[in-house]
Write a protein that holds these residues in place. Structure first.
Motif, PDB file in Angstrom:
ATOM      1  N   GLY A  13      -7.372   2.020   2.048  1.00 25.04           N
ATOM      2  CA  GLY A  13      -6.974   0.619   2.112  1.00 25.04           C
ATOM      3  C   GLY A  13      -6.810   0.127   3.534  1.00 25.04           C
ATOM      4  N   TYR A  14      -6.160   0.934   4.380  1.00 25.40           N
ATOM      5  CA  TYR A  14      -5.996   0.540   5.783  1.00 25.40           C
ATOM      6  C   TYR A  14      -7.335   0.478   6.506  1.00 25.40           C
ATOM      7  N   ARG A  74      -1.624   8.930  -0.580  1.00 26.37           N
ATOM      8  CA  ARG A  74      -2.057   8.899   0.816  1.00 26.37           C
ATOM      9  C   ARG A  74      -3.555   8.603   0.984  1.00 26.37           C
ATOM     10  N   LEU A  80       0.812  -1.218   0.000  1.00 26.51           N
ATOM     11  CA  LEU A  80       0.000   0.000   0.000  1.00 26.51           C
ATOM     12  C   LEU A  80       0.843   1.264   0.000  1.00 26.51           C
ATOM     13  N   ALA A  81       2.129   1.157   0.352  1.00 27.05           N
ATOM     14  CA  ALA A  81       2.986   2.339   0.426  1.00 27.05           C
ATOM     15  C   ALA A  81       3.213   2.968  -0.945  1.00 27.05           C
ATOM     16  N   ARG A 102      -4.108   4.973   0.452  1.00 26.30           N
ATOM     17  CA  ARG A 102      -3.569   4.170   1.553  1.00 26.30           C
ATOM     18  C   ARG A 102      -4.504   4.195   2.748  1.00 26.30           C
TER      19      ARG A 102
END
Length: 285
Positions: A13-14, A7, A2-3, A10
């Motif tokens: 996704g998190y 942003r 995901l990095a 991400r």
């Protein structure tokens, strides 16, 4: 992975991963919460994560310090599971490592056939072997005994394959140096190669412990008397209504919770060894 995304992506996704993690953990949280409820509260609010009047009555009953007459021999189940698991785990680690080393390093006629046989055994569904296993145990006269519960589980094809693959990754120069110093095959295996195989040994130990602790089908066909019931077979009879009356959800879930703690603690303590490199500790400069 995901990095590499922006942003906002991400964060999304998190958040999605966290939502799935909570959804996956929800049944376990309900199990823990229900274990501290009373029977009426568990029936009226089965999905509540916070008990209104937390109680440890369930665990007192399971430990034998509560009121008598519950009819749940949890300590006997725990003792049988502990005995079988410890003996099977020690036996598997010893036999799997010895067999794996023989297949990886020794040269003898039929070695390739044995390797093929080990791989073939891994492909056979365990349920296919239930009836033959019962017939063999009954014929040998070890049905409904600790011997019949333990001996068939002492050898594991997956463990042999794991140890074989790890031993093949160890440089032969290490063994040749020990052989020049006068060490025999057994001494090289026990004092040189085996200490280098710590990641593989821990992996086999964890898999053996988890597999024998959670084993159900083998004990189902290997035993008949309630004296040899383990946590898996005992809980199965308890959940199916073979012990006591009523739903007894807190008692059932409390017993299931206690049975999962040893495996969970062992896994979380040693999980990093599952991802260790195959050559870890093989050669030191």
């Amino acid at each position: 992975m995901l990095a590499r995304f922006p942003r906002p992506a991400r964060l999304a996704g998190y958040t999605l991963l966290l939502a799935f993690a909570l959804l996956y953990a929800l049944p376990f949280l309900i199990q823990v919460a229900t274990s501290f409820k009373t029977d009426p509260e568990a029936a009226s609010s089965p999905l509540a994560l916070l008990p209104q009047a937390p109680t440890t009555a369930v665990f007192e009953k399971l430990s034998g310090s509560g009121e008598a007459g519950d009819g749940v021999p949890f300590l006997r189940w725990l003792g049988n599971s502990t005995l079988v698991t410890v003996v099977v785990t020690l036996g598997r680690v010893l036999f799997d490592s010895a067999a794996g080393y023989a297949l990886a390093r020794l040269r003898f006629r039929g070695r390739a056939v044995l390797v093929t046989f080990v791989i073939a055994v891994m492909a056979v569904p365990p349920v296919v072997l239930l009836i033959p296993k019962f017939l063999v145990l009954n014929t040998l006269g070890i049905f409904d005994t600790y011997t019949g519960m333990i001996v068939p589980l002492l050898f594991d094809a997956a463990g042999i394959f794991i140890m074989k693959q790890f031993f093949e990754s160890i440089p032969r120069e290490v063994e040749e140096a020990a052989r020049i110093d006068g060490a025999g095959i057994w001494r090289i295996f026990w004092y040189v190669v085996l200490p280098m195989s710590r990641p593989a040994l821990i992996t086999v130990t964890l898999l053996s412990f988890q597999g024998s602790w959670n084993e159900f089908t083998h004990f189902l066909v290997a035993t008949q008397s309630s004296d040899y019931e383990t946590l898996t077979t005992g809980l199965a009879r308890f959940v199916s209504g073979g012990l006591g009356a009523g739903t007894q959800y807190p008692l059932k879930l409390g017993a299931a919770l206690l049975s999962t703690i040893p495996v969970a603690v062992l896994f979380f303590c040693f999980q990093r060894y599952f991802i260790r490199g195959a050559n870890a500790g093989a050669v030191k400069e």
